[in-house]
Write an enzyme that holds these catalytic residues in place. Structure first.
Site, PDB file in Angstrom:
ATOM      1  N   GLU A  77      -4.288 -67.557   4.644  1.00 38.61           N
ATOM      2  CA  GLU A  77      -3.695 -66.686   5.664  1.00 38.61           C
ATOM      3  C   GLU A  77      -2.760 -65.625   5.065  1.00 38.61           C
ATOM      4  OE1 GLU A  77      -3.423 -68.280   9.893  1.00 38.61           O
ATOM      5  OE2 GLU A  77      -2.207 -69.673   8.729  1.00 38.61           O
ATOM      6  N   HIS A  96       5.405 -66.917   8.043  1.00 41.94           N
ATOM      7  CA  HIS A  96       4.399 -67.388   8.996  1.00 41.94           C
ATOM      8  C   HIS A  96       4.567 -68.893   9.130  1.00 41.94           C
ATOM      9  CE1 HIS A  96       0.894 -68.388  11.160  1.00 41.94           C
ATOM     10  NE2 HIS A  96       0.409 -69.112  10.167  1.00 41.94           N
ATOM     11  N   HIS A  98       4.264 -72.725  11.748  1.00 44.42           N
ATOM     12  CA  HIS A  98       3.727 -73.495  12.865  1.00 44.42           C
ATOM     13  C   HIS A  98       4.890 -74.285  13.465  1.00 44.42           C
ATOM     14  CE1 HIS A  98      -0.017 -73.517  10.000  1.00 44.42           C
ATOM     15  NE2 HIS A  98       0.142 -72.337  10.570  1.00 44.42           N
ATOM     16  N   HIS A 166      -1.261 -71.776  17.672  1.00 43.43           N
ATOM     17  CA  HIS A 166      -1.170 -71.727  16.218  1.00 43.43           C
ATOM     18  C   HIS A 166       0.288 -71.765  15.742  1.00 43.43           C
ATOM     19  CE1 HIS A 166      -2.556 -69.287  12.390  1.00 43.43           C
ATOM     20  NE2 HIS A 166      -1.687 -70.219  12.104  1.00 43.43           N
TER      21      HIS A 166
END
Ligand SMILES: [Zn+2]
Length: 252
Positions: A77, A96, A98, A166
């Site tokens: 990613e 980024h 979760h 996500h």
């Protein structure tokens, strides 16, 4: 130690802090724009962030191509990072995640909005990107520049954008800035879920969010960063901050 070496150490520390503060678990990542090559960024090889060491840090072009030696397999990613750096010259660091308390806000109509002053800089109008709208049924991962650019369009000029089913992505002007915002976003989500179970919630106003964001300065970042460094056993390296005009009155 060069300035680049120092930045790699900072990035390793950030990996450990974000894992320890529950923003990242075995997955998720943080990058920083290369200080001398704005068209490149630095990111660990694909590894649990808590385990990252300086030798894991790799350099990438904004398209996600590896520059120089590869220390291992890159994160699939990484295109999230490159696409944001491409679209946002003002962004110097990207997380980024979760983040577990944030994910419920990506799959319900319940809006994510700051309720506590430390969390103001996440912003009052946080978009929720749905990969399915343009790309149909996928594994929900951002595995190409095409998908990354679509996400960056939804992020727009915001500090945070959610990703349906996500997680989310947070941007900042430095490693310490983006770590601070990421930690307080997870805390805001946790507190908001509790508050919603108790009744009607009073959110910060747009004016309050603007005043807090404007007032947040180096001293605030340093206070959090020093504490979080201690919690993961990493050395704290003080950064210069301005006691004058930029002095934060919002950190309590
Ligand atoms: Zn992800």
């Amino acid at each position: 130690m060069t300035a680049l070496d120092d930045l790699k150490e900072e990035l390793v520390t950030a990996n450990h802090i974000l894992a320890n503060e529950r923003v990242l678990d075995s997955f998720g990542h943080i990058s920083v724009r290369h200080p001398d090559e704005p068209g490149h960024f630095l990111l660990s090889r694909a590894r649990a962030p808590q385990l990252a060491v300086t030798g894991d840090i790799m350099e990438f072009t904004l398209d996600g191509e590896i520059v120089g030696a590869a220390s291992g397999k890159p994160y699939s990613e990484r295109f999230i990072h490159g696409a944001i750096y491409e679209a946002r010259p003002d962004v110097l660091a990207v997380v980024h995640n979760h983040s577990p308390n944030v994910v419920p806000f990506t799959v319900t109509r319940q809006r994510m909005r700051p309720i506590m002053h430390m969390c103001g800089p996440i912003g009052g109008d946080i978009p929720n990107w749905d990969i399915r709208q343009k790309f149909g049924d996928t594994n929900l991962l951002v595995t190409s520049m095409e998908i990354g650019r679509d996400f960056a369009t939804t992020l727009g000029s915001n500090t945070v954008a959610l990703m349906r089913g996500h997680g989310s992505t947070v941007v900042g002007r430095s490693v310490r800035d983006v770590v601070f915002t990421s930690v307080y976003m997870e805390l805001n989500a946790e507190m908001l879920i509790k508050a919603l179970s108790m009744g009607e919630v009073t959110y910060l106003s747009d004016g309050e969010i603007a005043a807090i964001t404007k007032g947040r300065a180096g001293f605030t970042f340093e206070r959090g960063w020093e504490n979080w460094c201690r919690r993961v056993g990493r050395p704290y390296v003080a950064q210069d901050w301005n006691m004058g005009e930029g002095f934060s009155k919002t950190d309590g």
